[in-house]
Write an enzyme that holds these catalytic residues in place. Structure first.
Site, PDB file in Angstrom:
ATOM      1  N   HIS A  19     -17.739 -12.478  90.481  1.00  0.00           N
ATOM      2  CA  HIS A  19     -17.326 -11.495  91.480  1.00  0.00           C
ATOM      3  C   HIS A  19     -15.892 -11.049  91.210  1.00  0.00           C
ATOM      4  O   HIS A  19     -15.120 -11.755  90.568  1.00  0.00           O
ATOM      5  CB  HIS A  19     -17.319 -12.116  92.881  1.00  0.00           C
ATOM      6  N   TYR A  49     -16.609 -17.976  98.189  1.00  0.00           N
ATOM      7  CA  TYR A  49     -16.561 -18.278  96.752  1.00  0.00           C
ATOM      8  C   TYR A  49     -16.198 -19.737  96.526  1.00  0.00           C
ATOM      9  O   TYR A  49     -15.406 -20.311  97.270  1.00  0.00           O
ATOM     10  CB  TYR A  49     -15.512 -17.408  96.050  1.00  0.00           C
ATOM     11  N   HIS A  84     -22.366 -10.036  90.194  1.00  0.00           N
ATOM     12  CA  HIS A  84     -22.870  -9.797  91.551  1.00  0.00           C
ATOM     13  C   HIS A  84     -23.733  -8.532  91.583  1.00  0.00           C
ATOM     14  O   HIS A  84     -24.733  -8.465  92.302  1.00  0.00           O
ATOM     15  CB  HIS A  84     -21.677  -9.684  92.505  1.00  0.00           C
ATOM     16  N   LYS A  92     -23.719  -2.945  94.214  1.00  0.00           N
ATOM     17  CA  LYS A  92     -22.251  -2.949  94.235  1.00  0.00           C
ATOM     18  C   LYS A  92     -21.750  -2.870  92.808  1.00  0.00           C
ATOM     19  O   LYS A  92     -22.461  -3.219  91.877  1.00  0.00           O
ATOM     20  CB  LYS A  92     -21.727  -4.252  94.854  1.00  0.00           C
ATOM     21  N   CYS A 110     -19.241  -4.712  91.846  1.00  0.00           N
ATOM     22  CA  CYS A 110     -18.714  -6.062  91.643  1.00  0.00           C
ATOM     23  C   CYS A 110     -19.486  -6.785  90.536  1.00  0.00           C
ATOM     24  O   CYS A 110     -20.713  -6.807  90.574  1.00  0.00           O
ATOM     25  CB  CYS A 110     -18.816  -6.821  92.965  1.00  0.00           C
TER      26      CYS A 110
END
Length: 140
Positions: A10, A39, A116, A122, A124
């Site tokens: 991420h 995380y 991710h 996304k 990410c």
């Protein structure tokens, strides 16, 4: 002990060139209703690796994947406007991320590495994990 089969990378979605801490991410995640930082590990811009959520606990970083994964986040991931996705990893972060992923793969043989964005719509982590892995000597 949790069975780990994925390492999910991420970005913090923070503006390039700005430092943020585990404590700040923890605050953001608590404000979103999490019971702490989602995380497991966070890589600061200087390349230092900091613990977040205990590895023994399921993360809160990737819907549908948390039970059997480890979430690794690097500070950055957005251009200076704080919105536009951008690979802002510093040289120190790049080195630390490669080393950390290799260490985690040794600890969790058979685990696979993902961005991710492979599980959510996304940008990410703002770089292509699958094309990055071979450049640092990691085969999947």
């Amino acid at each position: 002990m949790r069975k780990i089969d994925k390492i999910i990378l991420h970005c913090a979605a923070t503006p390039e060139g700005k430092d943020y801490t585990v404590a700040q991410i923890d605050q953001w995640h608590r404000a979103r209703g999490f019971n702490g930082i989602g995380y497991h590990l966070v890589i600061y811009r200087d390349g230092s690796v900091h613990p977040g959520r205990s590895l023994s606990k399921a993360g809160a970083h990737c819907t549908g994947q948390n039970a059997n994964s480890i979430g690794v986040c690097y500070i950055g991931g957005c251009a200076s406007d704080g919105k536009t996705p951008k690979d802002t990893r510093t040289p120190a972060q790049r080195t630390a991320l490669a080393s950390l992923v290799k260490d985690l793969l040794r600890q969790y043989p058979g685990a696979t590495v993902h961005g991710h964005n492979e599980f959510a719509a996304k940008a990410c982590p703002s770089f292509n994990v699958k094309s990055w892995l071979p450049t640092v000597g990691i085969k999947q």
